[in-house]
Design a protein around this motif. Structure first.
Motif, PDB file in Angstrom:
ATOM      1  N   LEU A 131       0.828  -1.201   0.000  1.00 17.39           N
ATOM      2  CA  LEU A 131       0.000   0.000   0.000  1.00 17.39           C
ATOM      3  C   LEU A 131       0.868   1.258   0.000  1.00 17.39           C
ATOM      4  CD1 LEU A 131      -2.838  -0.982   2.505  1.00 17.39           C
ATOM      5  CD2 LEU A 131      -2.680  -1.398   0.047  1.00 17.39           C
ATOM      6  N   LEU A 132       0.360   2.318  -0.638  1.00 10.74           N
ATOM      7  CA  LEU A 132       1.115   3.552  -0.813  1.00 10.74           C
ATOM      8  C   LEU A 132       0.575   4.675   0.073  1.00 10.74           C
ATOM      9  CD1 LEU A 132       1.662   1.855  -3.434  1.00 10.74           C
ATOM     10  CD2 LEU A 132       1.949   4.035  -4.613  1.00 10.74           C
ATOM     11  N   ASP A 133       1.445   5.663   0.328  1.00 14.13           N
ATOM     12  CA  ASP A 133       1.016   6.852   1.053  1.00 14.13           C
ATOM     13  C   ASP A 133       1.032   8.061   0.112  1.00 14.13           C
ATOM     14  OD1 ASP A 133       3.660   7.723   0.847  1.00 14.13           O
ATOM     15  OD2 ASP A 133       4.146   7.261   2.930  1.00 14.13           O
ATOM     16  N   LYS A 134       0.720   9.235   0.629  1.00 11.15           N
ATOM     17  CA  LYS A 134       0.607  10.430  -0.210  1.00 11.15           C
ATOM     18  C   LYS A 134       1.957  10.861  -0.777  1.00 11.15           C
ATOM     19  CE  LYS A 134      -3.466  12.292   2.120  1.00 11.15           C
ATOM     20  NZ  LYS A 134      -4.037  13.431   2.893  1.00 11.15           N
ATOM     21  N   THR A 135       3.017  10.726   0.000  1.00  8.54           N
ATOM     22  CA  THR A 135       4.338  11.117  -0.489  1.00  8.54           C
ATOM     23  C   THR A 135       4.724  10.300  -1.713  1.00  8.54           C
ATOM     24  OG1 THR A 135       5.051  11.786   1.723  1.00  8.54           O
ATOM     25  CG2 THR A 135       6.784  11.323   0.121  1.00  8.54           C
ATOM     26  N   GLN A 136       4.464   9.001  -1.666  1.00  9.65           N
ATOM     27  CA  GLN A 136       4.771   8.154  -2.813  1.00  9.65           C
ATOM     28  C   GLN A 136       3.936   8.534  -4.031  1.00  9.65           C
ATOM     29  OE1 GLN A 136       4.112   4.673  -0.183  1.00  9.65           O
ATOM     30  NE2 GLN A 136       5.854   3.761  -1.246  1.00  9.65           N
ATOM     31  N   MET A 137       2.651   8.746  -3.833  1.00 18.43           N
ATOM     32  CA  MET A 137       1.802   9.095  -4.970  1.00 18.43           C
ATOM     33  C   MET A 137       2.220  10.435  -5.577  1.00 18.43           C
ATOM     34  SD  MET A 137      -0.437   6.823  -5.889  1.00 18.43           S
ATOM     35  CE  MET A 137      -1.947   7.538  -6.554  1.00 18.43           C
ATOM     36  N   ARG A 138       2.589  11.399  -4.756  1.00 17.91           N
ATOM     37  CA  ARG A 138       3.064  12.676  -5.291  1.00 17.91           C
ATOM     38  C   ARG A 138       4.370  12.500  -6.059  1.00 17.91           C
ATOM     39  NH1 ARG A 138       1.634  14.942   0.128  1.00 17.91           N
ATOM     40  NH2 ARG A 138      -0.403  15.952  -0.079  1.00 17.91           N
ATOM     41  N   HIS A 139       5.197  11.564  -5.624  1.00 24.42           N
ATOM     42  CA  HIS A 139       6.457  11.300  -6.320  1.00 24.42           C
ATOM     43  C   HIS A 139       6.190  10.701  -7.702  1.00 24.42           C
ATOM     44  CE1 HIS A 139      10.637  10.224  -6.948  1.00 24.42           C
ATOM     45  NE2 HIS A 139      10.272   8.978  -7.194  1.00 24.42           N
ATOM     46  N   TYR A 140       5.276   9.740  -7.780  1.00 24.31           N
ATOM     47  CA  TYR A 140       4.994   9.088  -9.065  1.00 24.31           C
ATOM     48  C   TYR A 140       4.171   9.973  -9.997  1.00 24.31           C
ATOM     49  CZ  TYR A 140       6.513   4.981  -6.430  1.00 24.31           C
ATOM     50  OH  TYR A 140       7.234   4.098  -5.667  1.00 24.31           O
ATOM     51  N   PHE A 141       3.379  10.879  -9.435  1.00 25.49           N
ATOM     52  CA  PHE A 141       2.495  11.730 -10.235  1.00 25.49           C
ATOM     53  C   PHE A 141       2.661  13.194  -9.820  1.00 25.49           C
ATOM     54  CE2 PHE A 141       0.611   7.508  -9.805  1.00 25.49           C
ATOM     55  CZ  PHE A 141       0.533   7.137 -11.147  1.00 25.49           C
ATOM     56  N   PRO A 142       3.836  13.782 -10.093  1.00 32.25           N
ATOM     57  CA  PRO A 142       4.147  15.123  -9.574  1.00 32.25           C
ATOM     58  C   PRO A 142       3.301  16.241 -10.178  1.00 32.25           C
ATOM     59  CG  PRO A 142       5.858  14.374 -11.097  1.00 32.25           C
ATOM     60  CD  PRO A 142       4.959  13.201 -10.850  1.00 32.25           C
ATOM     61  N   ARG A 143       2.719  16.031 -11.347  1.00 36.31           N
ATOM     62  CA  ARG A 143       1.921  17.079 -11.987  1.00 36.31           C
ATOM     63  C   ARG A 143       0.415  16.825 -11.834  1.00 36.31           C
ATOM     64  NH1 ARG A 143       6.031  15.784 -15.189  1.00 36.31           N
ATOM     65  NH2 ARG A 143       4.733  14.490 -16.555  1.00 36.31           N
ATOM     66  N   SER A 144       0.065  15.901 -10.978  1.00 40.88           N
ATOM     67  CA  SER A 144      -1.337  15.531 -10.784  1.00 40.88           C
ATOM     68  C   SER A 144      -1.873  16.135  -9.498  1.00 40.88           C
ATOM     69  CB  SER A 144      -1.479  14.004 -10.718  1.00 40.88           C
ATOM     70  OG  SER A 144      -0.878  13.389 -11.832  1.00 40.88           O
ATOM     71  N   VAL A 145      -3.177  16.233  -9.433  1.00 40.61           N
ATOM     72  CA  VAL A 145      -3.856  16.523  -8.176  1.00 40.61           C
ATOM     73  C   VAL A 145      -4.064  15.199  -7.450  1.00 40.61           C
ATOM     74  CG1 VAL A 145      -5.983  17.380  -7.114  1.00 40.61           C
ATOM     75  CG2 VAL A 145      -5.005  18.555  -9.108  1.00 40.61           C
ATOM     76  N   ILE A 146      -3.681  15.118  -6.187  1.00 43.24           N
ATOM     77  CA  ILE A 146      -3.878  13.896  -5.408  1.00 43.24           C
ATOM     78  C   ILE A 146      -5.117  14.087  -4.544  1.00 43.24           C
ATOM     79  CG2 ILE A 146      -2.877  12.220  -3.823  1.00 43.24           C
ATOM     80  CD1 ILE A 146      -1.368  12.494  -6.488  1.00 43.24           C
ATOM     81  N   ARG A 147      -6.194  13.426  -4.910  1.00 43.40           N
ATOM     82  CA  ARG A 147      -7.434  13.511  -4.156  1.00 43.40           C
ATOM     83  C   ARG A 147      -7.479  12.427  -3.090  1.00 43.40           C
ATOM     84  NH1 ARG A 147     -12.329  14.281  -8.585  1.00 43.40           N
ATOM     85  NH2 ARG A 147     -11.584  16.228  -9.527  1.00 43.40           N
ATOM     86  N   SER A 148      -8.143  12.723  -2.003  1.00 43.13           N
ATOM     87  CA  SER A 148      -8.340  11.736  -0.940  1.00 43.13           C
ATOM     88  C   SER A 148      -9.815  11.372  -0.865  1.00 43.13           C
ATOM     89  CB  SER A 148      -7.883  12.299   0.414  1.00 43.13           C
ATOM     90  OG  SER A 148      -6.498  12.547   0.424  1.00 43.13           O
ATOM     91  N   GLU A 149     -10.093  10.094  -0.949  1.00 33.92           N
ATOM     92  CA  GLU A 149     -11.437   9.592  -0.661  1.00 33.92           C
ATOM     93  C   GLU A 149     -11.475   9.312   0.840  1.00 33.92           C
ATOM     94  OE1 GLU A 149     -14.296   5.756  -1.622  1.00 33.92           O
ATOM     95  OE2 GLU A 149     -12.157   5.684  -2.027  1.00 33.92           O
TER      96      GLU A 149
END
Length: 218
Positions: free
Chosen positions: A185-203
């Motif tokens: 499972l991933l956390d927000k830091t990892q998702m921001r690293h893989y998708f730096p130009r994306s908006v990271i939404r939280s459900e």
């Protein structure tokens, strides 16, 4: 209440709590991409039947998965057997309006493979929607087991092997260990690293993030 019935009520059944959450995510998807009915979509790691049940369907959906391809496909869909981290060249030459992925990036096999997965997403379309369960939600979603993801591998494997709410019971402990090792499972830091130009939404559930969604529009 039988265990299977409980799991169906929680996550698997059409009227389950999990189904309601999935329906809400589809609403988010269609609100984010109102042009979805006219779009071509590359679905990495998904299934055609997910789109058959969807309240709104894309004009064309191309599913790439490591599972065997279905024999009978609707005219708006195609499916190929392939590794989403290293797509076959004939697929890599194509371009789509949107890359869609639901609960896949946590199963591809480590940081280097997640980088390749993200590179594929960035290369294949100008827009994407990538969902993954949030590591720090208190219930591990694959086994529906509180806190399972925080334990050492040996403990996770031992508990997962007998845990009654798992989706499909492994035939032996070696198979259970494989399932545990292929679930990170991933956390927000990892998702921001893989998708730096994306908006990271939280459900969120009761204010606590349950899953993360990397969203990029054209």
């Amino acid at each position: 209440m039988p265990v299977r019935s409980l799991r169906n009520r929680l996550v698997d059944g059409p009227d389950s709590w999990g189904a309601k959450r999935r329906s809400r995510r589809w609403t988010w998807l269609t609100e984010t991409f109102p042009e979805l009915p006219d779009m071509t979509v590359l679905d990495l790691g998904g299934r055609v039947d997910t789109w058959e049940r969807a309240p709104v369907r894309a004009a064309h959906v191309h599913v790439v998965n490591l599972e065997p391809t279905p024999d009978d496909l609707p005219p708006w869909a195609e499916a190929d057997h392939g590794d989403a981290c290293a797509l076959p060249e004939d697929i890599r030459r194509r371009r789509y309006d949107l890359v869609f992925s639901n609960s896949v990036i946590e199963h591809v096999g480590g940081h280097e493979r997640r980088l390749r997965f993200a590179e594929t997403i960035h290369a294949m379309a100008p827009a994407h929607w990538v969902q993954t369960p949030y590591r720090y939600f208190p219930v591990e979603p694959h086994w529906v087991a509180p806190g399972l993801q925080y334990l050492p591998v040996k403990a996770r494997s031992s508990i997962a092997h007998w845990w009654p709410l798992q989706h499909t019971k492994a035939t032996d402990r070696a198979e259970t260990l494989q399932a545990v090792l292929w679930t990170e499972l991933l956390d927000k830091t990892q998702m921001r690293h893989y998708f730096p130009r994306s908006v990271i939404r939280s459900e969120r559930v009761a204010g606590v993030p349950k899953s993360l969604i990397a969203v990029k529009k054209n």
